[in-house]
Write an enzyme that holds these catalytic residues in place. Sequence first.
Site, PDB file in Angstrom:
ATOM      1  N   PHE A 123       0.865  -1.183   0.000  1.00 30.17           N
ATOM      2  CA  PHE A 123       0.000   0.000   0.000  1.00 30.17           C
ATOM      3  C   PHE A 123       0.900   1.232   0.000  1.00 30.17           C
ATOM      4  CE2 PHE A 123      -2.577   3.044   2.663  1.00 30.17           C
ATOM      5  CZ  PHE A 123      -3.664   3.170   1.812  1.00 30.17           C
ATOM      6  N   GLU A 127       4.732   9.489   1.752  1.00 32.34           N
ATOM      7  CA  GLU A 127       5.718  10.087   0.847  1.00 32.34           C
ATOM      8  C   GLU A 127       6.804  10.748   1.695  1.00 32.34           C
ATOM      9  OE1 GLU A 127       3.654  12.781  -1.754  1.00 32.34           O
ATOM     10  OE2 GLU A 127       2.634  11.130  -2.772  1.00 32.34           O
ATOM     11  N   ARG A 268      14.612 -18.208  37.243  1.00 27.07           N
ATOM     12  CA  ARG A 268      15.734 -17.427  37.773  1.00 27.07           C
ATOM     13  C   ARG A 268      15.586 -17.222  39.282  1.00 27.07           C
ATOM     14  NH1 ARG A 268      20.936 -15.836  36.913  1.00 27.07           N
ATOM     15  NH2 ARG A 268      21.295 -13.745  37.730  1.00 27.07           N
ATOM     16  N   GLU A 363       1.067   3.207  10.252  1.00 26.23           N
ATOM     17  CA  GLU A 363      -0.406   3.240  10.084  1.00 26.23           C
ATOM     18  C   GLU A 363      -1.053   4.282  11.000  1.00 26.23           C
ATOM     19  OE1 GLU A 363      -2.360  -0.320   9.005  1.00 26.23           O
ATOM     20  OE2 GLU A 363      -0.478  -1.243   8.365  1.00 26.23           O
ATOM     21  N   SER A 366       1.016   7.533  17.199  1.00 29.43           N
ATOM     22  CA  SER A 366       0.164   7.678  18.394  1.00 29.43           C
ATOM     23  C   SER A 366      -0.472   9.071  18.418  1.00 29.43           C
ATOM     24  CB  SER A 366       1.003   7.480  19.658  1.00 29.43           C
ATOM     25  OG  SER A 366       1.467   6.155  19.700  1.00 29.43           O
TER      26      SER A 366
HETATM   27  N1  COS Z   1     -13.156   7.255   6.915  1.00 30.66           N
HETATM   28  C1  COS Z   1     -13.784   7.891   5.916  1.00 30.66           C
HETATM   29  N2  COS Z   1     -13.594   9.216   5.634  1.00 30.66           N
HETATM   30  C2  COS Z   1     -12.692   9.872   6.411  1.00 30.66           C
HETATM   31  C3  COS Z   1     -12.002   9.262   7.475  1.00 30.66           C
HETATM   32  C4  COS Z   1     -12.271   7.909   7.719  1.00 30.66           C
HETATM   33  N3  COS Z   1     -11.656   7.233   8.694  1.00 30.66           N
HETATM   34  N4  COS Z   1     -11.198  10.164   8.044  1.00 30.66           N
HETATM   35  C5  COS Z   1     -11.365  11.319   7.384  1.00 30.66           C
HETATM   36  N5  COS Z   1     -12.284  11.145   6.399  1.00 30.66           N
HETATM   37  C6  COS Z   1     -12.794  12.137   5.467  1.00 30.66           C
HETATM   38  C7  COS Z   1     -13.396  13.314   6.204  1.00 30.66           C
HETATM   39  O1  COS Z   1     -14.747  13.076   6.531  1.00 30.66           O
HETATM   40  C8  COS Z   1     -13.251  14.427   5.191  1.00 30.66           C
HETATM   41  O2  COS Z   1     -14.286  14.308   4.231  1.00 30.66           O
HETATM   42  P1  COS Z   1     -15.074  15.605   3.642  1.00 30.66           P
HETATM   43  O3  COS Z   1     -14.050  16.453   2.970  1.00 30.66           O
HETATM   44  O4  COS Z   1     -16.082  15.030   2.714  1.00 30.66           O
HETATM   45  O5  COS Z   1     -15.672  16.294   4.832  1.00 30.66           O
HETATM   46  C9  COS Z   1     -11.947  14.077   4.494  1.00 30.66           C
HETATM   47  O6  COS Z   1     -11.726  12.695   4.716  1.00 30.66           O
HETATM   48  C10 COS Z   1     -10.763  14.862   5.027  1.00 30.66           C
HETATM   49  O7  COS Z   1     -10.674  14.618   6.413  1.00 30.66           O
HETATM   50  P2  COS Z   1     -10.045  15.639   7.433  1.00 30.66           P
HETATM   51  O8  COS Z   1     -10.534  17.009   7.128  1.00 30.66           O
HETATM   52  O9  COS Z   1     -10.269  15.088   8.788  1.00 30.66           O
HETATM   53  O10 COS Z   1      -8.508  15.579   6.992  1.00 30.66           O
HETATM   54  P3  COS Z   1      -7.188  16.038   7.748  1.00 30.66           P
HETATM   55  O11 COS Z   1      -6.229  16.542   6.749  1.00 30.66           O
HETATM   56  O12 COS Z   1      -7.529  16.910   8.911  1.00 30.66           O
HETATM   57  O13 COS Z   1      -6.524  14.658   8.261  1.00 30.66           O
HETATM   58  C11 COS Z   1      -6.163  12.695   9.525  1.00 30.66           C
HETATM   59  C12 COS Z   1      -7.159  13.682   8.914  1.00 30.66           C
HETATM   60  C13 COS Z   1      -5.081  13.359  10.342  1.00 30.66           C
HETATM   61  C14 COS Z   1      -6.982  11.788  10.410  1.00 30.66           C
HETATM   62  C15 COS Z   1      -5.537  11.857   8.375  1.00 30.66           C
HETATM   63  O14 COS Z   1      -4.743  12.686   7.541  1.00 30.66           O
HETATM   64  C16 COS Z   1      -4.717  10.708   8.860  1.00 30.66           C
HETATM   65  O15 COS Z   1      -5.247   9.672   9.295  1.00 30.66           O
HETATM   66  N6  COS Z   1      -3.381  10.808   8.767  1.00 30.66           N
HETATM   67  C17 COS Z   1      -2.498   9.728   9.090  1.00 30.66           C
HETATM   68  C18 COS Z   1      -2.254   8.916   7.896  1.00 30.66           C
HETATM   69  C19 COS Z   1      -1.452   7.726   8.253  1.00 30.66           C
HETATM   70  O16 COS Z   1      -1.892   6.871   8.998  1.00 30.66           O
HETATM   71  N7  COS Z   1      -0.236   7.657   7.679  1.00 30.66           N
HETATM   72  C20 COS Z   1       0.626   6.566   7.884  1.00 30.66           C
HETATM   73  C21 COS Z   1       0.534   5.695   6.714  1.00 30.66           C
HETATM   74  S1  COS Z   1       1.358   4.215   7.060  1.00 30.66           S
HETATM   75  S2  COS Z   1       0.496   3.073   5.689  1.00 30.66           S
END
Ligand code: COS
Length: 386
Positions: A123, A127, A268, A363, A366
């Site tokens: 997946f 970036e 131990r 993923e 924290s």
């Molecule tokens: N399921 C479905 N939709 C989701 C969602 C979820 N779990 N989380 C967010 N969304 C949707 C929101 O509802 C919003 O939709 P609308 O524009 O229609 O309202 C859209 O996605 C954008 O969400 P949001 O405004 O909350 O975005 P942010 O930029 O504030 O970021 C976080 C949200 C921080 C939660 C997200 O960027 C995130 O999870 N980041 C971490 C990513 C990650 O885990 N990276 C590591 C990858 S390792 S494989």
Amino acid sequence: MNFSLTEEQKMVRDAARDFAQTELKAGVIERDTHQTHPTEFVQKMGEMGFMGMMTDEKYGGAGLDTLSYVLVMEELSKVDNSCSVIVSAHNSLAIWGIEKYGTEEQKQKYLPSLASGETIGAFCLSEPEAGSDATSQRTTAEDKGDFYLLNGTKNWITNGKKAGIYVVIAQTYPEKKHKGINAFIVEAAWQGVSTGVKEDKLGIRSSDTSSVMFQDVKVPKENRIGADGFGFKFAMQTLDGGRIGIAAQALGIAAGAYELALAYSHERKTFGKPINEHQAIAFKLADMAMKIEAARLMVYRAAWLKDEGLDYAQAAAMAKLYASEVAMETTVEAVQIHGGYGFVKEYHVERLMRDAKITQIYEGTSEIQRVVISRNVIKGQTYLDL
Ligand code: COS
């Protein structure tokens, strides 16, 4: 409420436990030291059904529930977290989204070889400058009529060099920000796809983590997953499920370290008695056992919510956050209980301590889990609302 496992779930758990303890354990220290990919065990896990755990039987999967998947992740992670992260990224991050949102043609084309383990999936979201801030995708997928032209670099990709199939998140309409993002199925063999060197990591060292580069890769239109602009929500939903897998990995790390520390505490002796007869050690074991049990309930419940078709995003974030913290604390204490022996590789707990750290990072760190949880809490979502 029913806290018992079904006979099938117990059988799957016992098979994973037996495989981990009798086959994975023997060479795990050596693979970790030399960063050797566990290729033969991936093949074996494919034969055991672990590479298509929740995939429908009609696509060659095992058709099991999320709880069975969690049980397998827990048992593998007690021993070999390189194997368990391969299983987790493959099942939760690569296969899940194709099966949930792919077209019938995509499923028939890609799922059978993924579910058998013949092809490994990866997946590609993170970036160099977009990890936690996942909306800031620099990888572009320009719409060229019959195909998308994919350009960009993805970082820290689990299964990066071993994958035959990538699920790639990229920006098609930058002006639309996250609403312009798409998800694609990209084959590793296509022209313009390349990978960087295998990362030399603190933990999960024998798993394969690398950059994946896309240079003018032509992605057929039919390889887009879901509607135009659905990619960000697709990625977020994929991660919601992925976090259950990593929570189970963290739980397994904690439980594995605890089991080793408990066994050692019987053997131990200091000051004429087993060390667990000293309160300093006995209380550590009590705290470890309690926290692992709490983490286990959270992880199993998140899996249960998903299987029931209920909202599990919040439960998954909580389970991942809590279990990864318990994994870190428990492994540090397990090393402490082992004393000097805990500091050498032969006793396994130092490796589990190194492996635990990544569960607080990948993923969703924290800190990101706290962002997700706090936003839901502030919106008034009560955790026990079903
Ligand atoms: N399921 C479905 N939709 C989701 C969602 C979820 N779990 N989380 C967010 N969304 C949707 C929101 O509802 C919003 O939709 P609308 O524009 O229609 O309202 C859209 O996605 C954008 O969400 P949001 O405004 O909350 O975005 P942010 O930029 O504030 O970021 C976080 C949200 C921080 C939660 C997200 O960027 C995130 O999870 N980041 C971490 C990513 C990650 O885990 N990276 C590591 C990858 S390792 S494989």
